[in-house]
Scaffold this active site. Structure first.
Site, short mmCIF file in Angstrom:
data_model
loop_
_atom_site.label_atom_id
_atom_site.label_comp_id
_atom_site.label_asym_id
_atom_site.label_seq_id
_atom_site.Cartn_x
_atom_site.Cartn_y
_atom_site.Cartn_z
N ALA A 27 -2.16 31.22 -22.55
CA ALA A 27 -3.42 31.79 -23.01
C ALA A 27 -3.50 31.91 -24.52
O ALA A 27 -4.59 32.12 -25.06
CB ALA A 27 -3.63 33.16 -22.38
N SER A 28 -2.38 31.80 -25.22
CA SER A 28 -2.41 31.86 -26.69
C SER A 28 -2.36 30.47 -27.30
O SER A 28 -2.24 30.34 -28.53
CB SER A 28 -1.24 32.70 -27.21
N ASP A 30 -3.52 26.21 -27.91
CA ASP A 30 -4.66 25.49 -28.48
C ASP A 30 -5.66 25.06 -27.41
O ASP A 30 -6.87 25.16 -27.60
CB ASP A 30 -4.13 24.27 -29.24
N THR A 32 -6.36 26.42 -24.55
CA THR A 32 -7.11 27.58 -24.08
C THR A 32 -8.20 27.95 -25.07
O THR A 32 -9.35 28.21 -24.69
CB THR A 32 -6.17 28.78 -23.87
N ARG A 60 3.58 34.23 -23.63
CA ARG A 60 4.76 34.92 -24.12
C ARG A 60 4.45 35.92 -25.23
O ARG A 60 5.13 36.94 -25.36
CB ARG A 60 5.78 33.90 -24.64
N LYS A 201 -16.92 14.03 -17.94
CA LYS A 201 -17.97 13.63 -18.87
C LYS A 201 -19.20 13.14 -18.10
O LYS A 201 -19.09 12.48 -17.07
CB LYS A 201 -17.46 12.53 -19.81
N HIS A 259 -6.66 8.15 -17.75
CA HIS A 259 -8.05 7.89 -18.12
C HIS A 259 -8.52 6.48 -17.75
O HIS A 259 -9.52 6.30 -17.06
CB HIS A 259 -8.25 8.09 -19.62
#
Length: 507
Positions: A27-28, A30, A32, A60, A201, A259
């Site tokens: 959650a900390s 990039d 997110t 963490r 997309k 992709h």
């Protein structure tokens, strides 16, 4: 359903999800901050996040709920400041701990019970565990979630317990099989949502409707009328902060295994029996199983690999790949790959599928080009059939989403004046003022909250992709002469153009 759209005869259907608690590991990080929380906020603003849904960040970094909300308010979501943002942040809480500590998961479980009870959802709330973290941590987090009882579903599968995984799904065929075994020790396939943001997309989603809701395309969507299919994803950026990861991975693993092969499957698959997830994913798998493997002695003839050197992008000097920070000196990692594949089935026999992707190219562009065969004979003497440009259907995925159909038509003026006319459509032209295209993560997160796996990748599809690509990777690693040498191209250029034309790519 409604017909309020400006499109003639349009049918619009949006389904609101049931209550879900979205638990984001990493959650900390990039991903997110840049993608997941902005996408969830957009769904909240559109009324597509159930009023009893909640978001719990797990990482963490030690932080309180208030400290985490302030980090979002002044950081990643700072540009979205509004009364709506403050209401959204009230739905967010945070738990910190070590991913290998069983007590961390026990505390997560207690927090989930608390927030769901306070929201009034209780035992009827679905839970989505989004692992926004390096894949090597999956084998640590998933067993801990299972041991804490957080992945257990009832026999009916409701309320659900879904786990969302980001690529890469393995490093080669053996590691993909190992990851698959580890996941299925604790999860059913129905619970696993392997995300590929390209499938979210709008233009990619439109491929199904374009093909199967329009009678003008399906009759000519085959080897009798199509000359070649080209699918390309070009990036002007380099490896940036992902250099350490990318140097171990390379472009083929990073872009083709997911992709590009997924796009190929959507373009070329047979009509599914219905629009449910399994019907569509069954047809994608059949298509991938029809792809002709590239023999070891033909790799150099069907695959081009290259690496960027120093150059300039948009007039700004940039270093070569080997000068990038965290890249090994003398690295042989490819940053551009072009490939020619064939589908051995009745519909596509003999049609080349040309796949290409690269970094530090001249411009950012992702598109699919269907090139139709030329007319067999010209009745417009003295013009010959070779003088008449073949029709093309160009589907632009980014940066400007839309499509165009290129036809031959008479130009105003002299009696015989012929040229290419483009029937052009851009999604931006139908959006209201100030409205932006929905982000791919919005669609994918909403589908996960609805329990719809259509745009997510199934395990058998992943394993088939690795079956096709692992022999190429192994031949490169061995340095087989038949696999071809690593080429080089200046940053900011179109890439190894001469080599790509050898594969059949048009100028």
């Amino acid at each position: 359903m409604s017909d309020t759209s400006r499109w003639r005869g349009s049918l619009c259907l949006e389904v609101n999800p049931l209550p879900n608690t979205i638990i984001i590991f990493g959650a900390s990080g990039d991903l997110t901050g840049r993608k997941l929380l902005p996408a969830l906020f957009s769904l909240f603003r559109r009324g597509l996040l159930h009023e009893k849904s909640r978001i719990v960040g797990c990482a963490r970094t030690p932080m309180t709920d208030d400290a985490y909300r302030e980090r979002l308010r002044t950081g990643w979501l700072a540009e979205l400041r509004s009364p709506e943002l403050e209401r959204f942040l009230e739905l967010v809480s945070y738990v910190h701990g070590d991913y290998g500590d069983a007590d961390f998961y026990a505390r997560i479980g207690r927090r989930l019970d608390e927030v769901e009870s306070a929201a009034g959802g209780g035992g009827f709330t679905g839970r989505i565990f989004y692992l926004a973290m390096p894949p090597e941590l999956y084998s640590a987090v998933v067993p801990q979630l299972a041991a804490a009882g957080l992945l257990t579903e009832s026999a009916s599968g409701l309320p659900w317990r879904h786990v969302v995984l980001e690529k890469p799904f393995g490093h080669d065929l053996d590691s993909a099989r190992q990851l698959d075994r580890e996941l299925h020790r604790h999860l059913t396939e129905r619970q696993i949502y392997r995300i590929d943001h390209y499938l979210g997309k709008e233009t990619v989603q439109n491929l199904m409707i374009l093909r199967f809701a329009n009678t003008i395309f399906e009759p000519v969507w085959n080897a009798g009328f199509v000359d070649s299919v080209e699918i390309s994803i070009a990036e002007s950026v380099g490896v940036e902060h992902r250099a350490g990861y990318f140097d171990r991975t390379g472009l083929l693993r990073d872009m083709f295994q997911n992709h590009l092969l997924e796009l190929l499957a959507l373009v070329a698959m047979e009509p599914p029996a219905g629009s449910d997830a399994d019907s569509i994913r069954d047809e994608k798998l059949k298509l991938l199983r029809s792809l002709r493997p590239i023999p070891p002695d033909a790799i150099g003839r069907q695959v081009v690999r290259a690496q960027y050197t120093a150059g300039a992008v948009n007039g700004i000097a940039v270093p070569g790949y080997r000068e990038e920070r965290d890249v090994a000196p003398g690295s042989e990692t490819e940053t551009c790959v072009a490939m020619r594949l064939y589908v051995d089935n009745w519909r596509w026999r003999g049609v080349p599928f040309l796949l290409r992707s690269g970094k530090r190219l001249a411009a950012k562009s992702s598109r699919i080009i269907i090139r139709f065969k030329p007319v067999p004979h010209s009745v417009f003497a003295p013009l010959t059939a070779a003088d008449l440009a073949p029709n093309r259907l160009v589907i632009d995925i980014q940066p400007s989403e839309g499509m165009r159909l290129e036809l031959q038509a008479k130009e105003p003026g002299p009696k015989l004046c012929m040229g290419t006319l483009s029937l052009d459509f851009k999604y931006a032209s139908i959006l209201d003022d100030g409205q932006n295209m929905p982000d791919a993560y919005e669609r994918l997160l909403l589908d996960c909250m609805l329990g719809d796996q259509t745009l997510f990748i199934r395990s058998d599809t992943i394993l088939r992709a690795w079956e096709l690509l692992t022999p190429i990777l192994e031949a490169w690693q061995r340095g087989d002469p038949a696999a071809g040498e690593l080429l080089f191209y200046p940053a900011g250029s179109p890439g190894p153009v001469a080599a790509e034309r050898k594969l059949g790519f048009a100028p």
